[in-house]
Design a protein around this motif. Structure first.
Motif, short mmCIF file in Angstrom:
data_model
loop_
_atom_site.label_atom_id
_atom_site.label_comp_id
_atom_site.label_asym_id
_atom_site.label_seq_id
_atom_site.Cartn_x
_atom_site.Cartn_y
_atom_site.Cartn_z
N MET A 1 -10.09 -25.40 23.91
CA MET A 1 -9.27 -24.68 22.80
C MET A 1 -8.67 -25.72 22.09
O MET A 1 -8.69 -26.92 22.13
CB MET A 1 -7.78 -24.62 23.88
N ILE A 2 -8.62 -25.48 20.59
CA ILE A 2 -7.55 -26.14 19.70
C ILE A 2 -6.26 -25.67 19.24
O ILE A 2 -5.76 -25.00 19.21
CB ILE A 2 -9.15 -25.84 18.12
N LYS A 3 -6.04 -26.89 18.80
CA LYS A 3 -4.42 -26.71 18.30
C LYS A 3 -4.28 -27.50 16.77
O LYS A 3 -5.25 -28.32 16.06
CB LYS A 3 -3.55 -27.80 18.61
N GLU B 1 0.46 -12.68 11.82
CA GLU B 1 0.16 -11.19 11.52
C GLU B 1 -1.45 -11.33 10.50
O GLU B 1 -1.80 -10.14 11.15
CB GLU B 1 0.94 -10.13 10.07
N LEU B 2 -1.31 -12.07 9.73
CA LEU B 2 -2.81 -11.67 9.15
C LEU B 2 -4.32 -12.56 9.97
O LEU B 2 -5.01 -12.42 9.70
CB LEU B 2 -2.32 -13.09 8.03
N LEU B 3 -4.16 -13.60 10.39
CA LEU B 3 -4.84 -13.87 11.71
C LEU B 3 -4.72 -13.32 12.84
O LEU B 3 -5.60 -13.22 13.43
CB LEU B 3 -4.38 -15.86 11.95
N GLY B 4 -4.47 -13.04 13.25
CA GLY B 4 -4.34 -11.46 13.97
C GLY B 4 -4.62 -11.83 15.64
O GLY B 4 -4.19 -13.60 16.20
N ASP B 5 -5.67 -11.13 16.07
CA ASP B 5 -5.80 -12.00 17.25
C ASP B 5 -6.59 -13.05 18.18
O ASP B 5 -6.92 -14.03 19.35
CB ASP B 5 -6.75 -10.84 18.46
N ALA B 6 -7.24 -13.63 16.92
CA ALA B 6 -7.69 -15.27 17.00
C ALA B 6 -6.49 -16.26 17.02
O ALA B 6 -6.36 -17.02 18.28
CB ALA B 6 -7.90 -15.71 15.59
N SER C 1 -11.39 -21.66 19.04
CA SER C 1 -12.40 -22.85 18.70
C SER C 1 -12.65 -22.79 17.17
O SER C 1 -11.05 -21.80 16.05
CB SER C 1 -13.62 -22.16 18.83
N VAL C 2 -12.47 -23.69 16.49
CA VAL C 2 -12.37 -24.52 15.08
C VAL C 2 -13.00 -23.09 14.42
O VAL C 2 -12.77 -22.90 13.36
CB VAL C 2 -13.62 -25.68 14.19
N SER D 1 -6.95 -30.45 16.17
CA SER D 1 -6.98 -31.24 17.43
C SER D 1 -7.61 -30.19 18.65
O SER D 1 -7.74 -29.60 18.91
CB SER D 1 -5.95 -32.02 17.88
N GLU D 2 -8.91 -31.20 19.21
CA GLU D 2 -9.01 -30.34 20.84
C GLU D 2 -7.26 -30.58 21.77
O GLU D 2 -7.44 -32.16 22.20
CB GLU D 2 -10.29 -31.45 21.61
N ILE D 3 -7.18 -29.75 22.22
CA ILE D 3 -6.63 -29.82 23.73
C ILE D 3 -6.83 -30.22 24.91
O ILE D 3 -8.14 -30.00 25.10
CB ILE D 3 -5.52 -28.85 24.16
N LYS D 4 -6.54 -31.65 25.24
CA LYS D 4 -7.18 -31.73 26.27
C LYS D 4 -6.34 -32.25 28.11
O LYS D 4 -6.84 -32.16 28.61
CB LYS D 4 -6.67 -33.81 26.57
#
Length: 103
Positions: free
Chosen positions: A1-3, A31-36, A67-68, A99-102
């Motif tokens: 997962m990323i933030k 709304e624009l980015l949806g389920d991502a 992911s990125v 960032s990568e979530i650690k």
């Protein structure tokens, strides 16, 4: 997962409409980015680390993605529309960090 963190630097004369950001801009992004987009959060700066010190950032938006690549694929087609909305709530230039979530 990323933030993906979008941070707006604070200054004495910065314009930032937190109500618009929370009630209009972030829902537009969702709304624009949806389920991502898995999760989102907004931080509004209160203080710096020392007593009486101003916060470094007036506000920050945080969004979680798998992911990125997932973020880039979802954001790319809508980048112009999302960025065009910025003058409706701020005159600050956003700083973006992925960032990568650690934990």
């Amino acid at each position: 997962m990323i933030k993906v963190s979008v941070m707006y630097a604070n200054s004495a004369d910065v314009k930032f409409d937190i109500d618009y950001y929370c009630q209009t801009h972030m829902p537009l992004v969702a709304e624009l980015l949806g389920d991502a987009l898995k999760e989102s959060a907004v931080d509004y700066g209160m203080a710096g680390g020392a007593p009486g010190e101003a916060p470094a950032f007036v506000a920050m938006g945080h969004m979680t993605y798998e992911s990125v690549g997932t973020f880039q694929k979802a954001f790319g087609p809508h980048a112009k529309q999302i960025m065009a909305d910025l003058p409706n709530f701020t005159d600050a230039q956003p700083v973006i960090q992925i960032s990568e979530i650690k934990m």
